[in-house]
Scaffold this active site. Sequence first.
Site, PDB file in Angstrom:
ATOM      1  CD  GLU A 107     -55.232  -3.295 -16.040  1.00 53.25           C
ATOM      2  OE1 GLU A 107     -54.286  -2.977 -16.786  1.00 53.25           O
ATOM      3  OE2 GLU A 107     -56.403  -3.021 -16.291  1.00 53.25           O
ATOM      4  CB  ALA A 162     -46.732  -0.653 -22.192  1.00 54.41           C
ATOM      5  CG  MET A 163     -49.374  -0.825 -15.805  1.00 56.89           C
ATOM      6  SD  MET A 163     -51.005  -1.563 -16.184  1.00 56.89           S
ATOM      7  CE  MET A 163     -52.042  -0.545 -15.156  1.00 56.89           C
ATOM      8  CG  ASN A 203     -48.174   2.357 -13.889  1.00 59.29           C
ATOM      9  OD1 ASN A 203     -49.007   1.609 -13.413  1.00 59.29           O
ATOM     10  ND2 ASN A 203     -47.057   1.918 -14.443  1.00 59.29           N
ATOM     11  CG  HIS A 258     -53.032   0.828 -25.818  1.00 60.25           C
ATOM     12  ND1 HIS A 258     -54.014   0.030 -26.366  1.00 60.25           N
ATOM     13  CD2 HIS A 258     -53.012   0.517 -24.494  1.00 60.25           C
ATOM     14  CE1 HIS A 258     -54.558  -0.708 -25.410  1.00 60.25           C
ATOM     15  NE2 HIS A 258     -53.968  -0.437 -24.268  1.00 60.25           N
ATOM     16  CD  GLU A 259     -50.036   1.046 -22.247  1.00 61.65           C
ATOM     17  OE1 GLU A 259     -50.717   1.235 -21.226  1.00 61.65           O
ATOM     18  OE2 GLU A 259     -50.090  -0.007 -22.910  1.00 61.65           O
ATOM     19  CG  HIS A 286     -55.099   2.740 -20.893  1.00 57.75           C
ATOM     20  ND1 HIS A 286     -56.376   2.241 -20.875  1.00 57.75           N
ATOM     21  CD2 HIS A 286     -54.321   1.751 -21.405  1.00 57.75           C
ATOM     22  CE1 HIS A 286     -56.363   0.998 -21.348  1.00 57.75           C
ATOM     23  NE2 HIS A 286     -55.136   0.686 -21.678  1.00 57.75           N
ATOM     24  CD  GLU A 313     -56.608  -2.486 -21.598  1.00 63.25           C
ATOM     25  OE1 GLU A 313     -56.092  -1.970 -22.602  1.00 63.25           O
ATOM     26  OE2 GLU A 313     -56.116  -2.397 -20.462  1.00 63.25           O
TER      27      GLU A 313
HETATM   28 ZN   LIG Z   1     -54.303  -1.086 -22.329  1.00 64.41          ZN
END
Ligand SMILES: [Zn+2]
Length: 833
Positions: free
Chosen positions: A127, A263-264, A266, A296-297, A300, A319
């Site tokens: 991202e 963090a991401m 995916n 949070h992740e 998503h 977000e």
């Molecule tokens: Zn985020």
Amino acid sequence: MDEPRSLTREEAEERAALIAIGRYDIAVDLTGLEEGEAIRAVSDVRFTCTSPGASTFIDCAADVVSVVLNGREIGAEAVGGRVALESLASDNTLVVESVQRSTKHGGGAKRYVDASDNEVYLWTSFEPDDARRVWACFDQPDLKAPFAFTVTAPARWTVLSNSGGPTIETVNGSRRWTFAPTPPLSTYIPVVNAGPFYEIRAERGGHDLGLYARQSLAPFLDRDAEELFSLTDAGLAFFGEQFNLPFPQRKYDTVFVPDMGGAMENWGCVTWSDASLHRSPPSYLERESRALVLLHEMAHMWFGDMVTMRWWDDLWLNEAFAEWACHWAAASATPYTEAWSTFLAGWKLGGYSADMAPTTHPIRQPVRDVAAAAATFDQITYPKGASVLKQLVAFVGEEAFLTGLRTYFSRHAWGNTVLDDMMGAIEEASGRDLSGWVRGWLDTAGTDRLVLERAADGGLALRASGPKGGPPRPHRLDIGVYDKTPDGALVRRELIALETSGELTPVGEIPSADLLLVNDEDLTFASTRPDVESRQTLMAAAGRLPSAVSRAVAVTTAWDMLMTADISTEEFVRCVTGVLARETADSAVEPFLRLAVMAAERWAPAALRDALMSDVAAVCLTLAENPAHRASALRALARIAVTPAHLDALRVAADGQVDLRWRILIRSAELGVYEQSAVDDLVARDPDPESWVRALAVRAATPDPVAKQQVWETIVDRHEVPMGPPVVDVATAFWRPGQDDILAPYAERYRAAMPTMHRAGMVAAINVSAAMYPWYGVDSAFADDLVGSAAAPEVSPLVRRTALELTDLLRRVLTARGAITRPPTPPTTADLG
Ligand SMILES: [Zn+2]
């Protein structure tokens, strides 16, 4: 290769109107990574075109080896990271072979060598538009497609991707991992991680959960595995039920990787900085923060992965919602029930601070190109966005809000959306017209001010003023009415629920009270000021308020007053230490300690600094008597210990504790005592494979020009300190009060480094530009100069935004120190950039 161009909104719209992606089959070859840096990829894309004969381009910011379109080899040339595709058919097959030879610094793909055992690991993170650095793709969020990966890697390695259950075969001494196609995903969501990972799996709630880390971190993953599994299980169950859409894949992996900031999200394979596997027993705040990142992740998976914003101007749909949802889930479904008070005393203050700066912007704003999008991963999109959603929940009611979310997910799963899709669903569910709400809260920058006034008839009214002299937003908020008991405690007599419209809202008759707390329960996002009668109680007795969130409202009101020079640093420190002396809530102690330390260290005039640090040290010693708060109190004490007695108390307490001993060495070095043998001894004892970073922090704190120079080069020029908390820790040791003469040259070096700070990727740019910002050895002339330098076209929008935002904060700090006599420009005159 030339610098890749940033995709503009117009280009993305044109391309999305022209083509639709059927599927990606991507073959990735990692076999060269044990020895070298190169990743090879063959991206096979099926796509249709609505206007046969037309042209477009595919993004590839790696070295292109060959391009075959519909069976015909075309020129293998990428200009500005784009390969031109001419004379498209209605159904197209495109095969692009490419090599990314630069994987050292983490732009898209990061190869990391663990210095403690020489094992090599590879992670990807894309991202907003770094997928194109690793394989060819149409790199924009609204061209979603299934991704099917085939990854060849060294035989000893484990390969992880979005899908579970890969088939593994041995080919020429390597292993080939074939993953099932994903659901339709945006290009920034796929992932490939590889290396000799340490793995723990568990079956929970019908899901197959995996945890991964470097081999050298295995003991820390073992220590935390149960807590991580149980949070993952609780989160998946909670979100699935609340959104009426269970997470539709059995496998959910959490992969801790080195040298990654944050963090991401995916899909099915979330990657995190492995700094969050703390190398000493984590504090309450560290555990709570980790739970919030995990949630949070996970949020998503719904907000962002299943339903994705069409273009980056609606990044807040990803977000802000994920940030709101993680606090909501933590408070509802995990042991971290006071997460909202931590949010207020920590994150939300960052949102207020960013909203005061000239760089503030509406939560939703036009985003010209992806480079500009990178600058919106900021405190407005995250904490202010989440605060505004909390206000929306209060405004329409949680039930209507959730009904709206369920409708949104059922309508748009696996698609792309814009603001109206979300707000339309919430309007339907609540029966309220939200157009005024959207205009005020999402399309207007800046913070409203709310102040209680006594009217001529003796009744109270709440006066609201909007940013830039404009109209205030509608607010749904509470006012707490408190009386003092004979022993000084504050008891809530009444909680007045209020919905404001326009500038003056009557509150009614309230017989005199000791404290009227505006925005008690913290439902809205606003700058508040106590009425004249309440001010004294707020400053002197906030610690006697009955709930953690009310105390946090009081402390953050005082912080806001410090920011605008309405109170002195001394008054703020007195207020927050008064609260800390009595604070019992685990969720509040560390955020308040951070504010106290920050004020005493950074905001105090030089002549008062030691006295205020001593006041904070005294409260740390009191808190340390409570076993629940001992560790965090001693950490704070190590940061601001002033007297020999403070240092002695720390040395006694540190007995055998590696983390605390490092902190004492850093503080001692700062005060002029650097002991190489003590550093060597701790490096040897520390189980952290990156203990050299702690040793570097000790060097960084030394008042020695040579040491400062080495540390600056290691972080800024060579990017050798792992991203995230390690960089922040070393930078904090570098910028120390009282070292102004030694630090002064680094103000100029920061200015000179700005044009190149974005070159190591978005996260490195966020980290380095914020962590290395100069706080000491600077004056208002530096602030003026920096504003000019940041405007240079070669400075990336992200670095420019960070530098300008922090310069606004620096001016406030200089005012509090007495170095500037006039208060900074008030937030209401913020120019919208
Ligand atoms: Zn985020």
